[in-house]
Design an enzyme around this catalytic site. Sequence first.
Site, mmCIF file in Angstrom:
data_model
loop_
_atom_site.group_PDB
_atom_site.id
_atom_site.type_symbol
_atom_site.label_atom_id
_atom_site.label_comp_id
_atom_site.label_asym_id
_atom_site.label_seq_id
_atom_site.Cartn_x
_atom_site.Cartn_y
_atom_site.Cartn_z
ATOM 1 C CG HIS A 49 -4.955 -7.086 0.735
ATOM 2 N ND1 HIS A 49 -4.939 -6.228 -0.339
ATOM 3 C CD2 HIS A 49 -3.937 -6.717 1.541
ATOM 4 C CE1 HIS A 49 -3.947 -5.359 -0.171
ATOM 5 N NE2 HIS A 49 -3.318 -5.636 0.953
ATOM 6 C CG HIS B 25 -2.807 -2.314 -3.481
ATOM 7 N ND1 HIS B 25 -2.038 -3.421 -3.236
ATOM 8 C CD2 HIS B 25 -2.950 -1.696 -2.290
ATOM 9 C CE1 HIS B 25 -1.743 -3.478 -1.944
ATOM 10 N NE2 HIS B 25 -2.293 -2.440 -1.347
ATOM 11 C CB SER C 29 -0.876 0.071 1.259
ATOM 12 O OG SER C 29 -1.920 -0.834 1.178
ATOM 13 C CB ALA D 47 1.338 -0.017 4.617
ATOM 14 C CG ASN E 160 -1.006 2.968 11.245
ATOM 15 O OD1 ASN E 160 -0.778 2.479 10.127
ATOM 16 N ND2 ASN E 160 -1.540 2.276 12.225
ATOM 17 C CG HIS F 196 -6.475 2.820 2.702
ATOM 18 N ND1 HIS F 196 -5.670 1.709 2.918
ATOM 19 C CD2 HIS F 196 -6.297 3.152 1.398
ATOM 20 C CE1 HIS F 196 -5.058 1.380 1.797
ATOM 21 N NE2 HIS F 196 -5.420 2.237 0.855
ATOM 22 C CG MET G 198 -5.056 -6.090 7.268
ATOM 23 S SD MET G 198 -6.390 -5.031 6.748
ATOM 24 C CE MET G 198 -6.577 -3.999 8.204
ATOM 25 C CB SER G 199 -0.495 -8.150 2.976
ATOM 26 O OG SER G 199 0.614 -7.389 3.430
ATOM 27 C CE1 TYR H 276 -9.034 -5.514 1.891
ATOM 28 C CE2 TYR H 276 -7.198 -6.170 3.279
ATOM 29 C CZ TYR H 276 -7.755 -5.306 2.349
ATOM 30 O OH TYR H 276 -7.037 -4.236 1.882
ATOM 31 C CD GLU H 277 -8.110 -6.737 -2.616
ATOM 32 O OE1 GLU H 277 -8.480 -6.311 -3.719
ATOM 33 O OE2 GLU H 277 -6.919 -6.966 -2.325
HETATM 34 N N1 HPA Z 1 -3.345 -2.466 11.079
HETATM 35 C C1 HPA Z 1 -3.485 -3.340 10.057
HETATM 36 N N2 HPA Z 1 -3.014 -3.094 8.852
HETATM 37 C C2 HPA Z 1 -2.357 -1.931 8.646
HETATM 38 C C3 HPA Z 1 -2.187 -0.989 9.671
HETATM 39 C C4 HPA Z 1 -2.709 -1.277 10.960
HETATM 40 O O1 HPA Z 1 -2.597 -0.489 11.918
HETATM 41 N N3 HPA Z 1 -1.488 0.056 9.132
HETATM 42 C C5 HPA Z 1 -1.249 -0.271 7.836
HETATM 43 N N4 HPA Z 1 -1.777 -1.469 7.530
#
Ligand code: HPA
Length: 283
Positions: A93, A71, A40, A123, A238, A250, A214-215, A95-96
């Site tokens: 992903h 993406h 991402s 990310a 973050n 996001h 998530m990947s 989840y997609e």
């Molecule tokens: N959690 C899950 N996935 C993420 C995060 C997060 O805080 N930041 C970037 N991808």
Amino acid sequence: MPTVTPEIARLFHSRPYGESVRFLRSQLPAPPDIALVLGSGLGDYAESLPRSIIIPSAGIPSYPKSTVPGHKGQIVFAELAGRNLIVFQGRMHLYECNDLSRVLFPIAVAAELGAGTLIVTNAAGGINRQFAPGDLMLITDQIDLTFQAPGIPGDRRGNRDLYDHELTEHASRLASARGLSVQRGVYAAVKGPSYETAAEVEMIHRLGGDAVGMSTVKEVAFASALGMRVLGISCITNKATGIGSSKLDHEEVTEVAGRVKINFADLLTDCISGMVMQFAFLQ
Ligand code: HPA
């Protein structure tokens, strides 16, 4: 491609990657040595590469399409310091699509085309309190909390040491030489798509996770089982929920990924260029 288990082989019966491989072979000037997956907000790196060939994934037969903003879903082929790279701008992903064959598809394709090394990026939210948004983290190990079957076994020796120590050390030395502060840590993956609750983040912290995303975990387990050497780099975009005070979304993730782009690009270029010198004897 070596098939790891009948279960994994069955995955690709429903989504054969042979057509994509044949198409890409017809488009690429040389077989790739290194596959690079850009997560991402990190996709721009592919466009900075010299003499690149861009292949939109929509035009590749059987190739799965990603729907996540940030993406691009392109494949870029480039040559850097004598190494042929196949770069996946974005990924699918769980989840997609809820479909492991789509998530693993680029890895299967890269391995079949001949790439022996995978550099995977993502990310991630920082859980380790020493981490700040904008840090890069070399992934030393992973925790798969996606609860998605089928599982992926280790390689034939039962090895589950997924991230290559030599490549990780190499990246760490190059980062220090550039004066970049690079963290190291364990990447934990949840399925998503919602960000974690503060209680979930606390749980992942107690389990030993330094960052959450998530990947990555399925791709790396699969690549390693196929015998690829793996380097993993997270961009901490973050503080994970409950660790920091700001609200997570996001846009924040892609904005911070955008800010660290230069450090990230420099480190990737150094790693790839350095691999030529350091591992030349392997040729
Ligand atoms: N959690 C899950 N996935 C993420 C995060 C997060 O805080 N930041 C970037 N991808």
